[in-house]
Enzyme design. Structure first.
Site, short mmCIF file in Angstrom:
data_model
loop_
_atom_site.label_atom_id
_atom_site.label_comp_id
_atom_site.label_asym_id
_atom_site.label_seq_id
_atom_site.Cartn_x
_atom_site.Cartn_y
_atom_site.Cartn_z
CD GLU A 111 4.55 10.35 -10.80
OE1 GLU A 111 3.45 9.79 -10.72
OE2 GLU A 111 5.28 10.54 -9.82
CG HIS A 227 7.42 1.45 -8.73
ND1 HIS A 227 8.58 1.77 -9.38
CD2 HIS A 227 6.70 2.59 -8.65
CE1 HIS A 227 8.56 3.06 -9.67
NE2 HIS A 227 7.44 3.58 -9.24
NE ARG A 273 3.90 3.38 -11.10
CZ ARG A 273 3.59 3.97 -9.98
NH1 ARG A 273 2.84 3.35 -9.10
NH2 ARG A 273 4.02 5.18 -9.71
CG HIS A 334 4.48 0.56 -5.71
ND1 HIS A 334 5.29 1.10 -4.74
CD2 HIS A 334 3.86 1.61 -6.32
CE1 HIS A 334 5.16 2.42 -4.75
NE2 HIS A 334 4.29 2.75 -5.68
NE ARG A 369 -1.00 3.30 -7.61
CZ ARG A 369 -0.01 4.04 -7.09
NH1 ARG A 369 -0.26 5.21 -6.55
NH2 ARG A 369 1.22 3.59 -7.06
C1 LIG Z 1 7.43 3.82 -1.57
C2 LIG Z 1 6.05 4.27 -1.98
C3 LIG Z 1 5.91 5.38 -2.79
C4 LIG Z 1 4.63 5.81 -3.17
N1 LIG Z 1 4.50 6.94 -3.93
C5 LIG Z 1 3.26 7.40 -4.21
C6 LIG Z 1 3.10 8.63 -4.90
O1 LIG Z 1 4.05 9.30 -5.23
N2 LIG Z 1 1.83 9.02 -5.16
C7 LIG Z 1 0.72 8.31 -4.80
O2 LIG Z 1 -0.41 8.74 -5.08
N3 LIG Z 1 0.87 7.16 -4.13
C8 LIG Z 1 2.10 6.70 -3.82
N4 LIG Z 1 2.23 5.53 -3.12
C9 LIG Z 1 1.03 4.87 -2.64
C10 LIG Z 1 0.48 5.66 -1.45
O3 LIG Z 1 1.55 6.16 -0.68
C11 LIG Z 1 -0.39 4.79 -0.58
O4 LIG Z 1 -1.35 4.15 -1.36
C12 LIG Z 1 -1.08 5.63 0.48
O5 LIG Z 1 -0.15 6.37 1.21
C13 LIG Z 1 -1.88 4.73 1.39
O6 LIG Z 1 -2.37 5.49 2.45
P1 LIG Z 1 -3.25 4.77 3.54
O7 LIG Z 1 -3.55 5.80 4.56
O8 LIG Z 1 -4.35 4.06 2.89
O9 LIG Z 1 -2.28 3.64 4.14
P2 LIG Z 1 -0.95 3.77 4.99
O10 LIG Z 1 -0.29 5.07 4.79
O11 LIG Z 1 -0.14 2.56 4.75
O12 LIG Z 1 -1.48 3.72 6.49
C14 LIG Z 1 -2.05 2.55 7.02
C15 LIG Z 1 -2.15 2.71 8.51
O13 LIG Z 1 -2.94 1.67 9.08
C16 LIG Z 1 -2.29 1.16 10.24
N5 LIG Z 1 -2.77 -0.22 10.43
C17 LIG Z 1 -2.69 -1.27 9.58
N6 LIG Z 1 -3.29 -2.35 10.12
C18 LIG Z 1 -3.76 -1.98 11.32
C19 LIG Z 1 -4.47 -2.65 12.37
N7 LIG Z 1 -4.81 -3.94 12.28
N8 LIG Z 1 -4.79 -1.96 13.49
C20 LIG Z 1 -4.43 -0.66 13.62
N9 LIG Z 1 -3.75 0.02 12.68
C21 LIG Z 1 -3.43 -0.63 11.54
C22 LIG Z 1 -0.82 1.28 9.89
O14 LIG Z 1 -0.02 1.19 11.05
C23 LIG Z 1 -0.82 2.66 9.24
O15 LIG Z 1 -0.81 3.67 10.22
C24 LIG Z 1 3.49 5.09 -2.74
C25 LIG Z 1 3.65 3.97 -1.92
C26 LIG Z 1 4.91 3.56 -1.53
C27 LIG Z 1 5.05 2.37 -0.66
#
Ligand SMILES: Cc1cc2nc3c(=O)[nH]c(=O)nc-3n(C[C@H](O)[C@H](O)[C@H](O)COP(=O)(O)OP(=O)(O)OC[C@H]3O[C@@H](n4cnc5c(N)ncnc54)[C@H](O)[C@@H]3O)c2cc1C
Length: 516
Positions: A111, A227, A273, A334, A369
């Site tokens: 990438e 992004h 990016r 993003h 990032r």
């Molecule tokens: C379209 C897209 C593509 C991506 N592609 C990549 C990739 O290829 N590689 C990479 O490394 N990263 C990628 N990223 C970034 C990466 O996916 C995210 O940074 C990562 O998944 C975040 O994980 P997380 O568990 O921190 O948050 P999330 O997966 O967003 O989970 C957050 C959780 O917290 C819960 N929540 C939020 N607020 C509250 C609250 N007040 N009370 C209770 N629950 C709550 C939500 O409901 C959810 O379940 C991408 C992001 C996107 C949007």
């Protein structure tokens, strides 16, 4: 009142992975505001970066990460990231994540801004979905208690130490309190702040507000990654076209068909990016269009359909065969680099309070990032949180202390006319003034409006009102930090300060209480 060793807020990769490790050390409650699978994680396409290829090394991965971070990465955190990466990938495989293979080896792709192929993926471009489904299935089969549709609204403290969490049951409207030893905030990012975003609707920055109001330090909020390529079709939410598509040879053309990227940078389509996103924005302005095109028609059709099945299918469902026609794209919000400030053990400055995943700021991303480092950051630092909570040897290690510039949110002038506070006005305010290209004028306007909105915020009663209030505070922290930082660095670009300055080789921290 129920008692748990660990309360984890969020059920994306950070919440679920931490929960699976923590259950080996005690009782675990996961609170999540939607269904277990509502999160950003399941939309991740490209994959996870890890230095496991034959021509790769942790040192090379470290260098690429630091180059992308533009002078603000925490070197120790990055070293941990790249050194512990192979073991954490092995853990995910043990949990059952079906990473793609080639000739019996894990398949690696490249990438933008990675000097070698080092991106591990699953289901071609469905990496996040495979991770989320695998981990949530494991959690469901385990002793972990999960409360869905349960929105965390407050971290409860006693004598400066974590005591529990207050939460709203979104289905009944009842407020409950849960006690625990450790709270891990894993609530994801804040991409919903912007009009055009790749993020799911849960990304409203709730964890940043929970932590901030509890007295935790919030840092690097001005660094938000846009992004470069999300599908731009009328009436269709911006759907991400992974960086890996350019990694595999995809070409950017303006609406006149001209391949423009090498006019902006010798790295062309594979530049970082922020450079690609700004170049696209300028090209859109130059041609008076709201989009450019991504061209993969020269790549064998079979390769496109098998390597990017998700993207191929999405576009086909919207009437576009990308093996034959150009994909209309434009930048979209993003990823939040900043967030709740934590040390390399995921600890905040509050005893018993940890943060993991996109809501946390470990310092590995610095000002920008490197693609696919975020899923890696989650697994590396979530593991360390659980190690820390289990280890007595580490118990005397001090939590973070502030060495950077610390600020409070000050009162701002009262505006005579303030736009109505609603989601659409908030998203437009941020997109227009705190977006890809910023200036003092736009940022000052945003800060003033946000401060006026903040003064008028109604009492939150349900999920939408909590989220809107949380987004206003996140937006304020982001706009204030962007206004303070009088330079351009990484993803933060200001037309009035287009160069980086050594005076600003430091972090901006916000805190509700004393900065000492
Ligand atoms: C379209 C897209 C593509 C991506 N592609 C990549 C990739 O290829 N590689 C990479 O490394 N990263 C990628 N990223 C970034 C990466 O996916 C995210 O940074 C990562 O998944 C975040 O994980 P997380 O568990 O921190 O948050 P999330 O997966 O967003 O989970 C957050 C959780 O917290 C819960 N929540 C939020 N607020 C509250 C609250 N007040 N009370 C209770 N629950 C709550 C939500 O409901 C959810 O379940 C991408 C992001 C996107 C949007």
């Amino acid at each position: 009142m129920s008692y748990y060793d660990y309360i984890i807020i969020g059920s994306g990769i950070a919440g679920l992975y931490t929960a699976l490790l923590a259950k080996e050390a005690g009782s675990v409650l996961v609170l999540t505001k939607g269904s277990i699978e509502d999160c950003n994680t399941r939309y991740a396409q490209g994959g996870i970066a890890a230095p496991i290829g034959g021509n790769d090394s942790p040192e090379l991965h470290l260098q690429d990460t630091i180059d992308a971070g533009d002078g603000l990465c925490d070197l120790e955190a990055v070293r941990i990231l790249v050194t512990e990466a192979p073991d954490r990938i092995a853990d995910l495989i043990k949990f059952g994540v079906p990473f793609d293979t080639l000739d019996g080896e894990i398949a690696l792709t490249r990438e933008a801004a990675h000097s070698v192929p080092r991106i591990i993926h699953a289901g071609g471009d469905a990496t996040g979905e495979h991770i989320e489904v695998t981990l949530s299935r494991r959690v469901r089969m385990s002793s972990i208690k999960v409360l869905e549709y349960c929105l965390a609204t407050q971290i409860i403290l006693e004598a400066g130490k974590v005591k529990g969490v207050r939460a709203l049951d979104c289905r009944t409207g009842l407020v409950e309190e849960y006690e625990c030893r450790f709270v891990i905030i894993a609530t994801g990012g804040a991409g919903r702040l912007f009009k055009y975003t790749t993020n799911s609707e849960v990304a409203t920055g709730d964890g940043i507000v929970l932590a901030f109001q509890a007295g935790a330090e919030i840092t690097d909020m001005e660094f938000f990654q846009f992004h470069p390529t999300a599908v731009r079709l009328p009436g269709v939410p911006p759907f991400l076209i992974s960086e890996a598509v350019r990694g595999e040879g995809g070409i950017l053309r303006n609406v006149e068909g001209y391949q423009f990227m090498s006019d902006y940078t010798p790295e062309a389509e594979l530049a970082p990016r922020d450079v690609v996103a700004r170049s696209i924005l300028y090209e859109m302005r130059k041609t008076g269009s709201d989009r450019v095109f991504l061209d993969v028609t020269h790549i064998p059709a079979r390769r496109v359909a098998t390597r990017f099945p998700h993207i191929y299918r999405f576009c086909l469902d919207h009437g576009l065969d990308i093996t034959k026609g150009l994909i209309p794209v434009a930048p979209a919000a993003h990823y939040l680099m900043g967030g709740v400030k934590v040390n390399t053990w995921g600890e905040t400055n509050i005893d018993g309070l940890f943060a993991a995943g996109e809501t946390a700021c470990t310092g590995v991303h610095g000002a920008n990032r490197l693609a696919s480092n975020s899923l890696l950051e989650v697994v590396v630092f979530s593991k360390r949180i659980v190690e820390k909570t289990r280890s007595t040897a580490n118990a005397d290690q001090s939590a973070i202390t502030t060495q950077d510039d610390c600020y409070h949110l000050e009162e701002r002038k009262k505006l005579k006319a303030v736009p109505r506070l609603n989601l659409s006005n908030l998203e437009s305010l941020l997109w227009d003034n705190v977006g890809i290209v910023r200036s003092a004028e736009g940022l000052s306007r945003a800060v003033d409006v946000l401060a006026n909105w903040q003064a008028l915020l109604p009492q939150s009663t349900d999920r939408p009102s909590y989220e809107l209030n949380n987004m206003v505070l996140n937006a304020r922290l982001m706009a204030e930090a962007a206004l303070l930082r009088q330079e351009s660095r990484g993803a933060h670009f200001r037309t009035d300060f287009p160069k980086s300055s050594s005076d600003w080789q430091k972090h901006i921290v916000f805190k509700v209480n004393d900065c000492t």
